[in-house]
Design a protein around this motif. Structure first.
Motif, PDB file in Angstrom:
ATOM      1  N   LEU A 166     -19.503   0.168  -9.748  1.00  0.00           N
ATOM      2  CA  LEU A 166     -18.932   0.702 -10.975  1.00  0.00           C
ATOM      3  C   LEU A 166     -19.238   2.185 -11.039  1.00  0.00           C
ATOM      4  CD1 LEU A 166     -17.450  -0.252 -13.577  1.00  0.00           C
ATOM      5  CD2 LEU A 166     -19.700  -0.392 -14.665  1.00  0.00           C
ATOM      6  N   GLY A 167     -18.178   3.017 -11.079  1.00  0.00           N
ATOM      7  CA  GLY A 167     -18.363   4.454 -11.075  1.00  0.00           C
ATOM      8  C   GLY A 167     -18.659   4.975  -9.675  1.00  0.00           C
ATOM      9  N   GLY A 168     -19.184   6.188  -9.615  1.00  0.00           N
ATOM     10  CA  GLY A 168     -19.477   6.799  -8.324  1.00  0.00           C
ATOM     11  C   GLY A 168     -18.226   7.246  -7.600  1.00  0.00           C
ATOM     12  N   TYR A 169     -18.301   7.259  -6.281  1.00  0.00           N
ATOM     13  CA  TYR A 169     -17.185   7.648  -5.436  1.00  0.00           C
ATOM     14  C   TYR A 169     -16.639   6.430  -4.702  1.00  0.00           C
ATOM     15  CZ  TYR A 169     -18.567  12.577  -5.972  1.00  0.00           C
ATOM     16  OH  TYR A 169     -18.875  13.820  -6.473  1.00  0.00           O
ATOM     17  N   SER A 170     -15.326   6.375  -4.571  1.00  0.00           N
ATOM     18  CA  SER A 170     -14.705   5.334  -3.770  1.00  0.00           C
ATOM     19  C   SER A 170     -14.902   5.640  -2.285  1.00  0.00           C
ATOM     20  CB  SER A 170     -13.207   5.245  -4.053  1.00  0.00           C
ATOM     21  OG  SER A 170     -12.952   5.032  -5.417  1.00  0.00           O
ATOM     22  N   VAL A 171     -14.798   4.584  -1.491  1.00  0.00           N
ATOM     23  CA  VAL A 171     -14.859   4.697  -0.038  1.00  0.00           C
ATOM     24  C   VAL A 171     -13.525   4.228   0.528  1.00  0.00           C
ATOM     25  CG1 VAL A 171     -16.070   3.949   2.050  1.00  0.00           C
ATOM     26  CG2 VAL A 171     -17.322   4.162  -0.097  1.00  0.00           C
ATOM     27  N   ASP A 172     -13.038   4.925   1.540  1.00  0.00           N
ATOM     28  CA  ASP A 172     -11.919   4.383   2.303  1.00  0.00           C
ATOM     29  C   ASP A 172     -12.144   4.712   3.777  1.00  0.00           C
ATOM     30  OD1 ASP A 172     -10.988   6.948   2.911  1.00  0.00           O
ATOM     31  OD2 ASP A 172      -9.380   6.904   1.450  1.00  0.00           O
ATOM     32  N   GLU A 173     -11.261   4.220   4.622  1.00  0.00           N
ATOM     33  CA  GLU A 173     -11.473   4.359   6.058  1.00  0.00           C
ATOM     34  C   GLU A 173     -11.100   5.731   6.593  1.00  0.00           C
ATOM     35  OE1 GLU A 173      -8.094   2.009   8.102  1.00  0.00           O
ATOM     36  OE2 GLU A 173      -8.171   1.362   6.031  1.00  0.00           O
ATOM     37  N   TYR A 174     -10.386   6.536   5.793  1.00  0.00           N
ATOM     38  CA  TYR A 174      -9.915   7.819   6.293  1.00  0.00           C
ATOM     39  C   TYR A 174     -10.939   8.928   6.080  1.00  0.00           C
ATOM     40  CZ  TYR A 174      -5.603   5.179   6.482  1.00  0.00           C
ATOM     41  OH  TYR A 174      -4.671   4.215   6.757  1.00  0.00           O
ATOM     42  N   GLY A 175     -11.644   8.891   4.955  1.00  0.00           N
ATOM     43  CA  GLY A 175     -12.738   9.815   4.738  1.00  0.00           C
ATOM     44  C   GLY A 175     -12.357  11.271   4.618  1.00  0.00           C
ATOM     45  N   GLU A 176     -11.165  11.558   4.143  1.00  0.00           N
ATOM     46  CA  GLU A 176     -10.742  12.952   3.986  1.00  0.00           C
ATOM     47  C   GLU A 176     -10.672  13.319   2.502  1.00  0.00           C
ATOM     48  OE1 GLU A 176      -7.114  13.204   6.170  1.00  0.00           O
ATOM     49  OE2 GLU A 176      -8.099  13.011   8.130  1.00  0.00           O
ATOM     50  N   GLU A 177      -9.619  12.897   1.830  1.00  0.00           N
ATOM     51  CA  GLU A 177      -9.481  13.181   0.404  1.00  0.00           C
ATOM     52  C   GLU A 177     -10.153  12.091  -0.421  1.00  0.00           C
ATOM     53  OE1 GLU A 177      -5.923  15.080  -2.073  1.00  0.00           O
ATOM     54  OE2 GLU A 177      -5.470  13.058  -1.391  1.00  0.00           O
ATOM     55  N   ASP A 178     -10.670  12.482  -1.574  1.00  0.00           N
ATOM     56  CA  ASP A 178     -11.254  11.515  -2.506  1.00  0.00           C
ATOM     57  C   ASP A 178     -10.211  10.443  -2.811  1.00  0.00           C
ATOM     58  OD1 ASP A 178     -12.274  10.148  -4.691  1.00  0.00           O
ATOM     59  OD2 ASP A 178     -12.988  11.945  -5.704  1.00  0.00           O
ATOM     60  N   PRO A 179     -10.514   9.153  -2.565  1.00  0.00           N
ATOM     61  CA  PRO A 179      -9.534   8.099  -2.842  1.00  0.00           C
ATOM     62  C   PRO A 179      -9.053   8.080  -4.282  1.00  0.00           C
ATOM     63  CG  PRO A 179     -11.298   7.233  -1.477  1.00  0.00           C
ATOM     64  CD  PRO A 179     -11.720   8.610  -1.910  1.00  0.00           C
ATOM     65  N   ALA A 180      -9.903   8.505  -5.229  1.00  0.00           N
ATOM     66  CA  ALA A 180      -9.467   8.541  -6.628  1.00  0.00           C
ATOM     67  C   ALA A 180      -8.419   9.625  -6.843  1.00  0.00           C
ATOM     68  CB  ALA A 180     -10.665   8.767  -7.553  1.00  0.00           C
ATOM     69  N   VAL A 181      -8.566  10.765  -6.158  1.00  0.00           N
ATOM     70  CA  VAL A 181      -7.559  11.823  -6.249  1.00  0.00           C
ATOM     71  C   VAL A 181      -6.254  11.355  -5.611  1.00  0.00           C
ATOM     72  CG1 VAL A 181      -6.977  14.166  -5.526  1.00  0.00           C
ATOM     73  CG2 VAL A 181      -9.279  13.652  -6.345  1.00  0.00           C
ATOM     74  N   SER A 182      -6.373  10.648  -4.486  1.00  0.00           N
ATOM     75  CA  SER A 182      -5.173  10.084  -3.852  1.00  0.00           C
ATOM     76  C   SER A 182      -4.483   9.113  -4.804  1.00  0.00           C
ATOM     77  CB  SER A 182      -5.546   9.371  -2.552  1.00  0.00           C
ATOM     78  OG  SER A 182      -6.092  10.275  -1.614  1.00  0.00           O
ATOM     79  N   ALA A 183      -5.273   8.313  -5.529  1.00  0.00           N
ATOM     80  CA  ALA A 183      -4.697   7.398  -6.512  1.00  0.00           C
ATOM     81  C   ALA A 183      -3.995   8.172  -7.617  1.00  0.00           C
ATOM     82  CB  ALA A 183      -5.790   6.507  -7.099  1.00  0.00           C
ATOM     83  N   GLY A 184      -4.577   9.306  -8.026  1.00  0.00           N
ATOM     84  CA  GLY A 184      -3.942  10.132  -9.044  1.00  0.00           C
ATOM     85  C   GLY A 184      -2.602  10.680  -8.596  1.00  0.00           C
ATOM     86  N   ILE A 239       0.835  -1.193   0.000  1.00  0.00           N
ATOM     87  CA  ILE A 239       0.000   0.000   0.000  1.00  0.00           C
ATOM     88  C   ILE A 239       0.878   1.254   0.000  1.00  0.00           C
ATOM     89  CG2 ILE A 239      -1.624   1.356   1.369  1.00  0.00           C
ATOM     90  CD1 ILE A 239      -2.868  -1.258   2.322  1.00  0.00           C
ATOM     91  N   GLY A 240       0.624   2.137  -0.937  1.00  0.00           N
ATOM     92  CA  GLY A 240       1.363   3.388  -1.019  1.00  0.00           C
ATOM     93  C   GLY A 240       2.675   3.307  -1.767  1.00  0.00           C
ATOM     94  N   TYR A 241       3.069   2.096  -2.179  1.00  0.00           N
ATOM     95  CA  TYR A 241       4.351   1.934  -2.859  1.00  0.00           C
ATOM     96  C   TYR A 241       4.213   1.648  -4.347  1.00  0.00           C
ATOM     97  CZ  TYR A 241       6.349   1.666   1.817  1.00  0.00           C
ATOM     98  OH  TYR A 241       6.727   1.948   3.101  1.00  0.00           O
ATOM     99  N   ARG A 242       3.108   1.042  -4.746  1.00  0.00           N
ATOM    100  CA  ARG A 242       2.934   0.675  -6.148  1.00  0.00           C
ATOM    101  C   ARG A 242       1.454   0.451  -6.406  1.00  0.00           C
ATOM    102  NH1 ARG A 242       1.631  -4.633  -6.508  1.00  0.00           N
ATOM    103  NH2 ARG A 242       2.333  -6.077  -4.870  1.00  0.00           N
ATOM    104  N   THR A 243       1.101   0.327  -7.684  1.00  0.00           N
ATOM    105  CA  THR A 243      -0.272  -0.038  -7.996  1.00  0.00           C
ATOM    106  C   THR A 243      -0.543  -1.462  -7.540  1.00  0.00           C
ATOM    107  OG1 THR A 243      -1.948  -0.188  -9.744  1.00  0.00           O
ATOM    108  CG2 THR A 243       0.290  -0.817 -10.340  1.00  0.00           C
ATOM    109  N   LEU A 244      -1.756  -1.697  -7.081  1.00  0.00           N
ATOM    110  CA  LEU A 244      -2.143  -3.007  -6.571  1.00  0.00           C
ATOM    111  C   LEU A 244      -3.038  -3.761  -7.550  1.00  0.00           C
ATOM    112  CD1 LEU A 244      -2.859  -2.107  -2.834  1.00  0.00           C
ATOM    113  CD2 LEU A 244      -0.733  -2.898  -3.880  1.00  0.00           C
ATOM    114  N   GLY A 245      -3.013  -3.353  -8.801  1.00  0.00           N
ATOM    115  CA  GLY A 245      -3.834  -4.040  -9.786  1.00  0.00           C
ATOM    116  C   GLY A 245      -3.703  -3.412 -11.159  1.00  0.00           C
ATOM    117  N   SER A 246      -4.525  -3.890 -12.072  1.00  0.00           N
ATOM    118  CA  SER A 246      -4.500  -3.390 -13.442  1.00  0.00           C
ATOM    119  C   SER A 246      -5.859  -3.643 -14.078  1.00  0.00           C
ATOM    120  CB  SER A 246      -3.391  -4.081 -14.256  1.00  0.00           C
ATOM    121  OG  SER A 246      -3.639  -5.478 -14.344  1.00  0.00           O
ATOM    122  N   ALA A 247      -6.013  -3.176 -15.309  1.00  0.00           N
ATOM    123  CA  ALA A 247      -7.257  -3.368 -16.048  1.00  0.00           C
ATOM    124  C   ALA A 247      -6.929  -3.629 -17.510  1.00  0.00           C
ATOM    125  CB  ALA A 247      -8.168  -2.156 -15.913  1.00  0.00           C
TER     126      ALA A 247
END
Length: 283
Positions: A198-216, A103-111
């Motif tokens: 599919l789509g919408g907003y991601s959820v995470d346990e921290y609830g501060e920044e959008d997880p998709a923005v964090s992924a970006g 977590i936080g070091y690399r992508t954990l998947g692909s598409a």
């Protein structure tokens, strides 16, 4: 918007009123809503894919480096299910490596998007960890047909970029964010466990920044290291959205939130090699 979604928003307004949240703040929050799809193994809607199952990919495609989580038949999805610029046909394959140590070091998947009419064959790839490894992320992924239902998603984080927000720059927490999140949580939602959103907003346990923005943000660092191909669109982290969130139910990782994210521009251009997968987990 479906009658079910309108009913959910009316319930949200009522829950917010009970918390004395100003109506203008509630309506501002509602304008951030995104349509999404709930793809679950226990649903009653049309079948649009499956969790797990055989890996059907083109013969010339390289072996994936992590396991298949889900396959989605894009042509079977209801029209306007999401606001994502998804291809209208073909199959979307989502792969995952839910490794807490990464977590936080690399992508954990692909598409991978397999265009309609492309010949495919079943690919057998041994991606299981050492049989003596007792780490929870070595567990077998869930399987089953995915039924689709239309749904609605509101932010699950406090730093929300509204319709009138600038496309770049920092975003402050909404002054009523926590109350609005609590109000939305009080509205009954159908679960998709196991399954996908599919789509919408991601959820995470921290609830501060959008997880998709964090992924970006993570993806930008991975691109700088040469681990992710560059975007032709010159995207910023603010352009990133949730492609899918996986409600996996893996034993030992039940509370881990896993999602695949991508910039809207890259998705519209079909650059699925730009998908970046993340997970949060606080055991």
């Amino acid at each position: 918007m479906t009658p079910e979604s309108l009913n959910m928003l009316n319930q949200f307004r009522e829950k917010a009123r009970e918390r004395d949240i100003p109506p203008d703040a509630v309506e501002w929050w509602i304008r951030t809503a995104r349509p999404c799809g709930s793809l679950g193994t226990r649903g009653s809607g049309p079948v649009v894919g499956r969790l797990g199952g055989p890996m059907m990919i083109p013969a010339q495609a390289p072996d994936p480096w992590c396991k298949l989580a889900a396959t989605i038949d894009l042509a079977a999805l209801p029209r306007d299910l999401t606001d994502l610029p998804l291809p209208s046909d073909g199959h979307l394959l989502l792969f995952a490596d839910p490794d807490p140590d990464s977590i936080g070091y690399r992508t954990l998947g692909s598409a991978l998007h397999v265009s309609a009419g492309t010949p495919v064959e079943e690919r057998q790839v041994d991606l299981d960890p050492d049989p003596d490894d007792d780490e929870p992320y070595g567990a077998v992924f869930g399987e089953g047909l995915l039924h689709v239902d239309t749904d609605l998603s509101l932010p699950h984080h406090t730093e929300v970029r509204g319709p009138e927000s600038p496309p770049t720059g920092s975003i402050s927490s909404h002054p009523y964010a926590y109350e609005l999140l609590d109000a939305w949580d009080d509205v009954p939602h159908d679960g998709v466990h196991p399954g996908l959103q599919l789509g919408g907003y991601s959820v995470d346990e921290y609830g501060e920044e959008d997880p998709a923005v964090s992924a970006g943000l993570e993806a930008a660092r991975a691109q700088a290291r040469g681990e992710l191909p560059p975007s032709e669109a010159g995207v910023s982290p603010a352009d990133w959205v949730c492609l899918a969130q996986w409600w996996h139910g893996i034993e030992g990782l039940e509370m881990a939130f896993f999602s695949w994210s991508i910039a809207r521009q890259d998705l519209a251009a079909g650059h699925f090699d730009r998908v970046y997968a993340t997970m949060t987990w606080n055991p």
